[in-house]
Design a protein around this motif. Structure first.
Motif, mmCIF file in Angstrom:
data_model
loop_
_atom_site.group_PDB
_atom_site.id
_atom_site.type_symbol
_atom_site.label_atom_id
_atom_site.label_comp_id
_atom_site.label_asym_id
_atom_site.label_seq_id
_atom_site.Cartn_x
_atom_site.Cartn_y
_atom_site.Cartn_z
ATOM 1 N N ARG A 56 -10.172 -11.908 -7.707
ATOM 2 C CA ARG A 56 -10.690 -10.925 -6.746
ATOM 3 C C ARG A 56 -9.523 -10.234 -6.039
ATOM 4 O O ARG A 56 -9.433 -9.010 -6.029
ATOM 5 C CB ARG A 56 -11.590 -11.638 -5.719
ATOM 6 C CG ARG A 56 -12.132 -10.739 -4.623
ATOM 7 C CD ARG A 56 -12.929 -11.530 -3.593
ATOM 8 N NE ARG A 56 -12.135 -12.519 -2.888
ATOM 9 C CZ ARG A 56 -11.305 -12.255 -1.865
ATOM 10 N NH1 ARG A 56 -11.179 -11.022 -1.421
ATOM 11 N NH2 ARG A 56 -10.616 -13.215 -1.288
ATOM 12 N N LYS A 126 -13.500 -3.865 -4.840
ATOM 13 C CA LYS A 126 -12.979 -3.033 -3.746
ATOM 14 C C LYS A 126 -11.567 -2.545 -4.076
ATOM 15 O O LYS A 126 -10.915 -3.043 -4.994
ATOM 16 C CB LYS A 126 -12.919 -3.871 -2.469
ATOM 17 C CG LYS A 126 -14.287 -4.288 -1.934
ATOM 18 C CD LYS A 126 -14.121 -4.938 -0.562
ATOM 19 C CE LYS A 126 -15.440 -5.168 0.140
ATOM 20 N NZ LYS A 126 -16.269 -6.208 -0.480
ATOM 21 N N SER A 129 -8.987 0.132 1.887
ATOM 22 C CA SER A 129 -9.668 1.121 2.742
ATOM 23 C C SER A 129 -8.807 2.361 2.999
ATOM 24 O O SER A 129 -9.311 3.472 3.113
ATOM 25 C CB SER A 129 -9.993 0.456 4.086
ATOM 26 O OG SER A 129 -8.832 -0.182 4.617
ATOM 27 N N ALA A 152 2.069 -2.249 3.856
ATOM 28 C CA ALA A 152 1.979 -2.930 2.553
ATOM 29 C C ALA A 152 3.102 -3.961 2.415
ATOM 30 O O ALA A 152 2.861 -5.092 1.986
ATOM 31 C CB ALA A 152 2.044 -1.909 1.422
ATOM 32 N N SER A 226 -12.871 -13.152 9.054
ATOM 33 C CA SER A 226 -12.369 -13.034 7.691
ATOM 34 C C SER A 226 -12.880 -14.221 6.861
ATOM 35 O O SER A 226 -12.374 -15.331 6.968
ATOM 36 C CB SER A 226 -10.827 -13.025 7.736
ATOM 37 O OG SER A 226 -10.289 -13.365 6.484
ATOM 38 N N ASN A 228 -12.644 -15.097 3.799
ATOM 39 C CA ASN A 228 -11.829 -15.696 2.726
ATOM 40 C C ASN A 228 -10.553 -16.364 3.213
ATOM 41 O O ASN A 228 -9.916 -17.111 2.463
ATOM 42 C CB ASN A 228 -11.441 -14.614 1.715
ATOM 43 C CG ASN A 228 -12.651 -13.935 1.106
ATOM 44 O OD1 ASN A 228 -13.453 -14.585 0.463
ATOM 45 N ND2 ASN A 228 -12.801 -12.648 1.338
ATOM 46 N N LYS A 238 -2.721 -16.838 0.449
ATOM 47 C CA LYS A 238 -2.253 -16.097 1.627
ATOM 48 C C LYS A 238 -1.354 -17.044 2.411
ATOM 49 O O LYS A 238 -1.698 -18.213 2.592
ATOM 50 C CB LYS A 238 -3.449 -15.717 2.514
ATOM 51 C CG LYS A 238 -4.172 -14.467 2.086
ATOM 52 C CD LYS A 238 -5.491 -14.333 2.805
ATOM 53 C CE LYS A 238 -5.456 -13.262 3.852
ATOM 54 N NZ LYS A 238 -6.837 -12.851 4.267
ATOM 55 N N ASN A 242 -4.292 -12.419 8.624
ATOM 56 C CA ASN A 242 -4.474 -10.975 8.827
ATOM 57 C C ASN A 242 -3.965 -10.558 10.211
ATOM 58 O O ASN A 242 -3.234 -9.575 10.345
ATOM 59 C CB ASN A 242 -5.964 -10.603 8.740
ATOM 60 C CG ASN A 242 -6.574 -10.877 7.376
ATOM 61 O OD1 ASN A 242 -5.907 -11.362 6.469
ATOM 62 N ND2 ASN A 242 -7.857 -10.574 7.223
HETATM 63 N N1 BYC Z 1 -9.541 -2.582 2.336
HETATM 64 O O1 BYC Z 1 -11.799 -12.279 4.119
HETATM 65 P P1 BYC Z 1 -10.897 -11.092 4.116
HETATM 66 C C1 BYC Z 1 -0.595 -0.444 -1.167
HETATM 67 C C2 BYC Z 1 -12.205 -6.925 2.278
HETATM 68 S S1 BYC Z 1 -1.802 -1.303 -1.939
HETATM 69 C C3 BYC Z 1 -10.604 -2.909 1.590
HETATM 70 O O2 BYC Z 1 -9.824 -11.042 5.154
HETATM 71 P P2 BYC Z 1 -8.922 -11.438 2.017
HETATM 72 C C4 BYC Z 1 -0.129 0.847 -1.628
HETATM 73 C C5 BYC Z 1 -11.837 -8.167 1.478
HETATM 74 O O3 BYC Z 1 -11.513 -7.847 0.152
HETATM 75 C C6 BYC Z 1 -2.584 -2.142 -0.587
HETATM 76 N N2 BYC Z 1 -11.211 -4.127 1.653
HETATM 77 O O4 BYC Z 1 -10.294 -10.895 2.646
HETATM 78 C C7 BYC Z 1 -0.534 1.362 -2.830
HETATM 79 C C8 BYC Z 1 -13.115 -8.989 1.631
HETATM 80 O O5 BYC Z 1 -14.112 -8.485 0.752
HETATM 81 P P3 BYC Z 1 -14.536 -9.292 -0.619
HETATM 82 C C9 BYC Z 1 -3.447 -3.250 -1.034
HETATM 83 C C10 BYC Z 1 -10.669 -5.021 2.504
HETATM 84 O O6 BYC Z 1 -8.907 -11.120 0.573
HETATM 85 C C11 BYC Z 1 -0.175 2.637 -3.215
HETATM 86 C C12 BYC Z 1 -13.590 -8.629 3.031
HETATM 87 O O7 BYC Z 1 -12.998 -7.395 3.365
HETATM 88 N N3 BYC Z 1 -2.835 -4.521 -0.728
HETATM 89 O O8 BYC Z 1 -0.239 -0.924 -0.160
HETATM 90 O O9 BYC Z 1 -8.696 -12.853 2.428
HETATM 91 C C13 BYC Z 1 0.589 3.436 -2.330
HETATM 92 C C14 BYC Z 1 -13.200 -9.685 4.051
HETATM 93 O O10 BYC Z 1 -11.766 -9.747 4.225
HETATM 94 C C15 BYC Z 1 -9.544 -4.743 3.287
HETATM 95 C C16 BYC Z 1 -3.348 -5.661 -1.199
HETATM 96 O O11 BYC Z 1 -4.349 -5.653 -1.872
HETATM 97 C C17 BYC Z 1 -8.982 -3.459 3.187
HETATM 98 N N4 BYC Z 1 -7.929 -3.075 3.929
HETATM 99 O O12 BYC Z 1 -7.809 -10.548 2.751
HETATM 100 C C18 BYC Z 1 1.003 2.897 -1.129
HETATM 101 C C19 BYC Z 1 -2.583 -6.911 -0.832
HETATM 102 N N5 BYC Z 1 -9.261 -5.845 4.037
HETATM 103 O O13 BYC Z 1 -13.360 -9.181 -1.561
HETATM 104 C C20 BYC Z 1 0.655 1.599 -0.755
HETATM 105 C C21 BYC Z 1 -3.221 -8.155 -1.371
HETATM 106 C C22 BYC Z 1 -10.181 -6.766 3.728
HETATM 107 O O14 BYC Z 1 -14.763 -10.726 -0.199
HETATM 108 N N6 BYC Z 1 -4.459 -8.484 -0.700
HETATM 109 N N7 BYC Z 1 -11.039 -6.275 2.817
HETATM 110 O O15 BYC Z 1 -15.753 -8.568 -1.104
HETATM 111 C C23 BYC Z 1 -4.516 -9.186 0.452
HETATM 112 O O16 BYC Z 1 -3.523 -9.551 1.046
HETATM 113 C C24 BYC Z 1 -5.877 -9.559 0.974
HETATM 114 O O17 BYC Z 1 -6.812 -9.401 -0.061
HETATM 115 C C25 BYC Z 1 -6.328 -8.729 2.211
HETATM 116 C C26 BYC Z 1 -7.756 -9.147 2.572
HETATM 117 C C27 BYC Z 1 -5.424 -9.018 3.389
HETATM 118 C C28 BYC Z 1 -6.334 -7.215 1.907
#
Ligand code: BYC
Length: 336
Positions: A56, A126, A129, A152, A226, A228, A238, A242
């Protein structure tokens, strides 16, 4: 390096996998390895929920990189100088590369890229945002580099120590490139703020006003909302929460805003001596949930652009497959 196209998503797990999942010794060994800070590789046993959580997060991260090319790509033909055009072209290509490393890392978990892309196109998966907001002026491009790439990096540096090794490895290179992206954005804004006309300076302030709140929403909902976080922190997917990351980003950005000479649009933003951190105003979480629910300013446009690119690129995928088949037949003939 990575496995390709292993279509197991949605299918019944193999009998062996079921037996393994029921084996408490494997679960115990896995927990011990996580507690000892060991990395988990693709071929190692892992709980099904760990696999799904990683899939995911990594696939959503990959989609964010690919969708993130759109708001910036929109400005390649309108960059103000040849130098800025070359930088922006390189940056947008980097984002495409990041998406590909991340899809490859996610494929090691047993789901094909086609399945992940289908989940994006059908609205099941997703993406960040932040990419549902429009880029109205050239100053938006600098602001994306400074704030969006800045956020990021803050979020992604800890992922270089994620317990799942293929994701951690992909993140090391991505973070190096993101660091260049952040600096080029800051540099573009600094040029406008120090050498630009009043109209250009106003343009920068207007862009910062529009991107500030969406940028601090990028870190996700508050920790107590949050769903997850707790499990992902337990598994070392993680490493930092957050809210902690959001606070670190705000603290780092305030000084950069001062150097640029822009005002961050939050009247409640001030240094708290006791906490040794900045206090900040209330985030509009209704806006955040609305945007990730599909109703942001550009959600429909972004998804339509991705689906269109996929459909129009069908002939390229077919040609590449036909070429690969020809090559394979040739090498079989040569070996015979
Ligand atoms: N936008 O339990 P949580 C970049 C969702 S690329 C949309 O805290 P988690 C760049 C979350 O998925 C930037 N949805 O979730 C590229 C969950 O929904 P689901 C992307 C969001 O996963 C091009 C629900 O809300 N970076 O920087 O523990 C040009 C509850 O949230 C968002 C990454 O993907 C959001 N902002 O933590 C320039 C980094 N926030 O899936 C720049 C990797 C939360 O349960 N990802 N949700 O349906 C992560 O670090 C984590 O997945 C997150 C969310 C911190 C984003």
């Amino acid at each position: 390096m990575y496995t390709q196209a292993m279509d197991t998503m949605g299918k019944e797990p193999a009998e062996g996998a079921l037996r393994a999942a029921e084996d408490p010794r494997l679960q115990q060994r896995f927990d011990e390895r996580i507690d000892a800070g060991e990395f988990i590789e693709a071929k190692d046993w892992m709980p099904d929920h760990y696999r799904k959580t990683l899939l995911r997060q990594i696939s959503q991260h990959a989609h964010s990189e690919i969708v993130g090319m759109l708001p910036e790509g929109n400005w390649i033909t309108r960059a103000p100088t040849l130098k800025r055009k070359a930088i922006l072209l390189a940056k947008v290509q980097d984002e495409g590369g990041h998406g590909l490393y991340l899809y490859a890392a996610a494929e090691t978990l047993g789901t094909s890229r086609d399945q992940m892309i289908d989940a994006l196109h059908t609205g099941k998966a997703k993406y960040s945002s932040i990419f549902n907001y429009p880029t109205l002026t050239w100053a938006d491009i600098g602001t994306i580099g400074w704030l969006v790439d800045g956020a990021a990096i803050m979020n992604q540096v800890p992922i270089c120590r994620c317990s799942y090794a293929p994701y951690a490895r992909a993140m090391i290179r991505i973070c190096r490139e993101e660091s260049f992206h952040q600096r080029q954005g800051f540099d573009a804004l600094l040029t406008m703020m120090t050498k630009g006309t009043q109209a250009q300076k106003d343009m920068v302030q207007d862009a910062v006003n529009r991107w500030w709140w969406p940028s601090i929403m990028m870190f996700g909902p508050p920790d107590d909302q949050s769903p997850n976080s707790a499990q992902s922190m337990r598994w070392g997917i993680k490493r930092v929460s957050n809210d902690e990351l959001r606070q670190k980003f705000i603290d780092a950005t305030v000084e950069q805003a001062r150097i640029l000479g822009v005002t961050l649009p939050d009247p409640d933003l001030r240094w708290n001596e006791e906490r040794q951190a900045h206090d900040f105003g209330a985030i509009d979480w209704n806006e955040f949930w609305r945007v990730i629910g599909g109703d942001g300013p550009c959600n429909r446009e972004r998804l339509a652009a991705r689906v269109n690119a996929w459909e129009e690129g069908a002939w390229v995928r077919e040609a590449a497959l036909a070429h690969a088949r020809k090559q394979q037949q040739r090498s079989i003939k040569e070996a015979a």
